[in-house]
Design an enzyme around this catalytic site. Structure first.
Site, mmCIF file in Angstrom:
data_model
loop_
_atom_site.group_PDB
_atom_site.id
_atom_site.type_symbol
_atom_site.label_atom_id
_atom_site.label_comp_id
_atom_site.label_asym_id
_atom_site.label_seq_id
_atom_site.Cartn_x
_atom_site.Cartn_y
_atom_site.Cartn_z
ATOM 1 N N CYS A 162 0.820 -1.214 0.000
ATOM 2 C CA CYS A 162 0.000 0.000 0.000
ATOM 3 C C CYS A 162 0.863 1.277 0.000
ATOM 4 O O CYS A 162 1.405 1.618 -1.039
ATOM 5 C CB CYS A 162 -0.986 -0.058 1.164
ATOM 6 S SG CYS A 162 -2.429 0.934 0.826
ATOM 7 N N GLU A 208 -0.773 -8.353 5.297
ATOM 8 C CA GLU A 208 -0.524 -8.641 6.729
ATOM 9 C C GLU A 208 -1.828 -8.665 7.521
ATOM 10 O O GLU A 208 -1.847 -9.111 8.668
ATOM 11 C CB GLU A 208 0.479 -7.624 7.306
ATOM 12 C CG GLU A 208 -0.062 -6.243 7.661
ATOM 13 C CD GLU A 208 -0.345 -5.331 6.467
ATOM 14 O OE1 GLU A 208 -0.223 -5.784 5.310
ATOM 15 O OE2 GLU A 208 -0.701 -4.158 6.702
ATOM 16 N N HIS A 264 -3.460 -5.012 1.859
ATOM 17 C CA HIS A 264 -2.684 -5.277 3.085
ATOM 18 C C HIS A 264 -2.603 -6.773 3.369
ATOM 19 O O HIS A 264 -3.436 -7.306 4.106
ATOM 20 C CB HIS A 264 -3.347 -4.578 4.278
ATOM 21 C CG HIS A 264 -3.119 -3.111 4.302
ATOM 22 N ND1 HIS A 264 -2.105 -2.525 5.032
ATOM 23 C CD2 HIS A 264 -3.752 -2.105 3.656
ATOM 24 C CE1 HIS A 264 -2.133 -1.219 4.848
ATOM 25 N NE2 HIS A 264 -3.125 -0.933 4.013
HETATM 26 N N1 GLN Z 1 -3.467 6.472 1.404
HETATM 27 C C1 GLN Z 1 -2.208 6.159 2.000
HETATM 28 C C2 GLN Z 1 -1.083 6.976 1.358
HETATM 29 O O1 GLN Z 1 -1.300 7.695 0.473
HETATM 30 C C3 GLN Z 1 -1.898 4.688 1.860
HETATM 31 C C4 GLN Z 1 -2.893 3.887 2.661
HETATM 32 C C5 GLN Z 1 -2.375 2.621 3.212
HETATM 33 O O2 GLN Z 1 -1.171 2.355 3.265
HETATM 34 N N2 GLN Z 1 -3.283 1.826 3.657
HETATM 35 O O3 GLN Z 1 0.009 6.887 1.765
#
Ligand code: GLN
Length: 198
Positions: A82, A180, A178
């Site tokens: 992410c 994890e 995610h």
């Molecule tokens: N929206 C977050 C960002 O821009 C990322 C979100 C996440 O890691 N769950 O960094």
């Protein structure tokens, strides 16, 4: 027991569950908070969180350029989830394609939009079919980025609808979700195998 020492970036965000995953797979780890912590690690997990905050913290203590150099000279395979995927991308858009670019590590040739599915309330879960890894992988998407395009060196391992959500670049792996937070270690295990953790 794996012989690689896995660094886990721990400046902000969801690093603790990655620690549990790595421990469950019987690998040793080291939390990475300062440039010196990069010594004696073989690979790095960059967790989810807030990519702008992580950048800000890492730029204050010199960790950002140290990781960037290690990624670009291919000495540090990584697993970016992410926000970790966002930081690794060569082109980052904020929310919309026409908004200004953030600067990340500039490592994996992909163009990504942050928060592409909306705000926190638009977060969602779905079962992914990840060929050769797991047929039904429960994937949690939290303010997830979208990969708009990528270089041909990148292999897409799974999609959600049409969007690439699990991508491989050299010995690095990236997810817009995610892993994890799933009850399966299959994606972590795939990456450990990829980096030659035997
Ligand atoms: N929206 C977050 C960002 O821009 C990322 C979100 C996440 O890691 N769950 O960094």
């Amino acid at each position: 027991m794996g012989n690689n020492r896995i660094g886990i970036l721990a400046v902000q965000g969801g690093f603790d569950l990655h620690v549990e995953c790595i421990q469950s797979l019987a690998c040793s780890h080291r939390l990475v908070r300062n440039p010196e912590d990069l010594n004696n690690i073989d690979a790095l997990i960059v967790p989810g969180g807030e990519s702008t905050t992580m950048q800000w913290i890492m730029k204050k203590n010199g960790l950002f350029p140290a990781i960037k150099t290690a990624l670009l000279n291919n000495s540090l395979p990584c697993f970016g989830t992410c926000a970790g995927l966002i930081l690794a991308a060569t082109t980052i858009y904020n929310d919309h394609e026409d908004s200004h670019n953030d600067e990340g590590f500039g490592y994996a040739p992909m163009c990504v939009t942050r928060n592409a599915y909306g705000t926190q309330v638009d977060s969602f879960e779905t079962d992914l079919n990840i060929p050769h890894i797991q047929e039904k992988f429960r994937a949690v998407f939290i303010r997830a980025p979208r990969v708009l395009s990528h270089g041909k060196e990148i292999k897409v391992l799974a999609r959600c609808e049409k969007d690439p959500v699990l991508l491989q670049y050299k010995r690095s792996l990236f997810t817009t979700f995610h892993p994890e937070l799933s009850n399966s270690l299959a994606v972590h295990k795939y990456w450990l195998d990829l980096i030659g953790n035997r």
